[in-house]
Design a protein around this motif. Sequence first.
Motif, PDB file in Angstrom:
ATOM      1  N   TRP A 152      83.304  57.623  -7.756  1.00 50.34           N
ATOM      2  CA  TRP A 152      83.787  56.262  -7.952  1.00 50.34           C
ATOM      3  C   TRP A 152      85.233  56.175  -7.491  1.00 50.34           C
ATOM      4  CZ3 TRP A 152      80.974  52.077  -9.188  1.00 50.34           C
ATOM      5  CH2 TRP A 152      79.736  52.269  -9.805  1.00 50.34           C
ATOM      6  N   PHE A 153      85.524  55.137  -6.743  1.00 52.74           N
ATOM      7  CA  PHE A 153      86.875  54.808  -6.322  1.00 52.74           C
ATOM      8  C   PHE A 153      87.183  53.382  -6.742  1.00 52.74           C
ATOM      9  CE2 PHE A 153      85.770  58.329  -3.688  1.00 52.74           C
ATOM     10  CZ  PHE A 153      86.948  58.931  -3.272  1.00 52.74           C
ATOM     11  N   GLU A 174      91.868  54.401  -4.626  1.00 54.04           N
ATOM     12  CA  GLU A 174      92.199  55.435  -5.593  1.00 54.04           C
ATOM     13  C   GLU A 174      90.946  56.108  -6.133  1.00 54.04           C
ATOM     14  OE1 GLU A 174      94.849  55.726  -9.731  1.00 54.04           O
ATOM     15  OE2 GLU A 174      93.862  53.848  -9.181  1.00 54.04           O
ATOM     16  N   PHE A 175      90.943  57.420  -6.147  1.00 49.80           N
ATOM     17  CA  PHE A 175      89.840  58.182  -6.714  1.00 49.80           C
ATOM     18  C   PHE A 175      89.801  58.023  -8.221  1.00 49.80           C
ATOM     19  CE2 PHE A 175      88.417  62.142  -8.741  1.00 49.80           C
ATOM     20  CZ  PHE A 175      87.107  62.193  -8.270  1.00 49.80           C
ATOM     21  N   VAL A 176      88.593  57.888  -8.765  1.00 49.95           N
ATOM     22  CA  VAL A 176      88.404  57.731 -10.202  1.00 49.95           C
ATOM     23  C   VAL A 176      87.699  58.943 -10.800  1.00 49.95           C
ATOM     24  CG1 VAL A 176      87.348  56.358 -12.034  1.00 49.95           C
ATOM     25  CG2 VAL A 176      88.372  55.222 -10.040  1.00 49.95           C
ATOM     26  N   ALA A 177      86.493  59.234 -10.316  1.00 51.63           N
ATOM     27  CA  ALA A 177      85.692  60.322 -10.871  1.00 51.63           C
ATOM     28  C   ALA A 177      84.567  60.657  -9.913  1.00 51.63           C
ATOM     29  CB  ALA A 177      85.125  59.933 -12.245  1.00 51.63           C
ATOM     30  N   ALA A 178      83.962  61.840 -10.094  1.00 51.48           N
ATOM     31  CA  ALA A 178      82.827  62.250  -9.275  1.00 51.48           C
ATOM     32  C   ALA A 178      81.918  63.165 -10.077  1.00 51.48           C
ATOM     33  CB  ALA A 178      83.297  62.946  -7.992  1.00 51.48           C
ATOM     34  N   ILE A 179      80.649  63.221  -9.665  1.00 49.87           N
ATOM     35  CA  ILE A 179      79.659  64.036 -10.356  1.00 49.87           C
ATOM     36  C   ILE A 179      78.660  64.585  -9.354  1.00 49.87           C
ATOM     37  CG2 ILE A 179      78.122  62.085 -10.862  1.00 49.87           C
ATOM     38  CD1 ILE A 179      77.613  63.425 -13.625  1.00 49.87           C
ATOM     39  N   SER A 180      78.183  65.802  -9.605  1.00 52.36           N
ATOM     40  CA  SER A 180      77.189  66.444  -8.755  1.00 52.36           C
ATOM     41  C   SER A 180      75.786  66.120  -9.242  1.00 52.36           C
ATOM     42  CB  SER A 180      77.406  67.965  -8.768  1.00 52.36           C
ATOM     43  OG  SER A 180      76.346  68.635  -8.126  1.00 52.36           O
ATOM     44  N   TYR A 216      85.701  48.189  -7.604  1.00 51.38           N
ATOM     45  CA  TYR A 216      85.237  49.550  -7.817  1.00 51.38           C
ATOM     46  C   TYR A 216      84.098  49.858  -6.857  1.00 51.38           C
ATOM     47  CZ  TYR A 216      88.118  50.088 -11.948  1.00 51.38           C
ATOM     48  OH  TYR A 216      89.191  50.208 -12.806  1.00 51.38           O
ATOM     49  N   TYR A 217      84.223  50.990  -6.168  1.00 48.68           N
ATOM     50  CA  TYR A 217      83.264  51.399  -5.158  1.00 48.68           C
ATOM     51  C   TYR A 217      82.565  52.694  -5.543  1.00 48.68           C
ATOM     52  CZ  TYR A 217      85.818  48.180  -2.080  1.00 48.68           C
ATOM     53  OH  TYR A 217      86.420  47.079  -1.519  1.00 48.68           O
ATOM     54  N   TRP A 259      79.307  54.505   1.419  1.00 47.99           N
ATOM     55  CA  TRP A 259      79.960  53.623   0.462  1.00 47.99           C
ATOM     56  C   TRP A 259      79.099  52.427   0.106  1.00 47.99           C
ATOM     57  CZ3 TRP A 259      84.871  54.631  -1.502  1.00 47.99           C
ATOM     58  CH2 TRP A 259      85.551  55.691  -0.891  1.00 47.99           C
ATOM     59  N   GLY A 260      79.225  51.971  -1.137  1.00 44.97           N
ATOM     60  CA  GLY A 260      78.620  50.720  -1.546  1.00 44.97           C
ATOM     61  C   GLY A 260      79.524  49.555  -1.198  1.00 44.97           C
ATOM     62  N   GLN A 261      79.083  48.358  -1.554  1.00 45.57           N
ATOM     63  CA  GLN A 261      79.832  47.151  -1.212  1.00 45.57           C
ATOM     64  C   GLN A 261      80.950  46.836  -2.196  1.00 45.57           C
ATOM     65  OE1 GLN A 261      76.976  47.087  -2.869  1.00 45.57           O
ATOM     66  NE2 GLN A 261      77.615  45.856  -4.633  1.00 45.57           N
ATOM     67  N   GLY A 262      80.935  47.467  -3.355  1.00 49.23           N
ATOM     68  CA  GLY A 262      81.955  47.263  -4.359  1.00 49.23           C
ATOM     69  C   GLY A 262      81.566  46.226  -5.394  1.00 49.23           C
ATOM     70  N   THR A 263      82.130  46.361  -6.581  1.00 48.91           N
ATOM     71  CA  THR A 263      81.931  45.393  -7.646  1.00 48.91           C
ATOM     72  C   THR A 263      83.279  45.111  -8.306  1.00 48.91           C
ATOM     73  OG1 THR A 263      80.653  44.883  -9.658  1.00 48.91           O
ATOM     74  CG2 THR A 263      81.356  47.171  -9.371  1.00 48.91           C
TER      75      THR A 263
END
Length: 123
Positions: free
Chosen positions: A36-37, A46-52, A94-95, A113-117
């Motif tokens: 998530w950015f 800006e980077f927020v978080a990531a998960i595998s 948020y992307y 990437w998604g379109q964002g919300t």
Amino acid sequence: QVQLVESGGGLVQAGGSLRLSCVVSGRTLRGYVMGWFRQAPGKEREFVAAISWSGGGSYYANSMKGRFTISRDNAKNTVYLRMNSLKPEDTAVYYCAASTMYGKTSHEHFGSWGQGTQVTVSS
């Protein structure tokens, strides 16, 4: 290879919570890292978080630890971002994004990437 669609954004009062969702589709999800950015007007993405997907390991930007939680539901092909104690400074688009590498925080390492919300936090 993957397609991402975010949802769950909206208007919330300061101190409130939101859960963002990212539905992922594609030939395979194994080996991908979901992140998530966010990007506010006039600011860098800006980077927020990531998960595998495979092991469920996650990592966060230091400023996000404690308030935000990333998770995933493999059966639903969905990644979530739970956002608690929201502040006006969290207002941003948020992307959702996908990477083939674990541990990266730069947008350059995320190829899909998604379109964002939109998330708007009122004071």
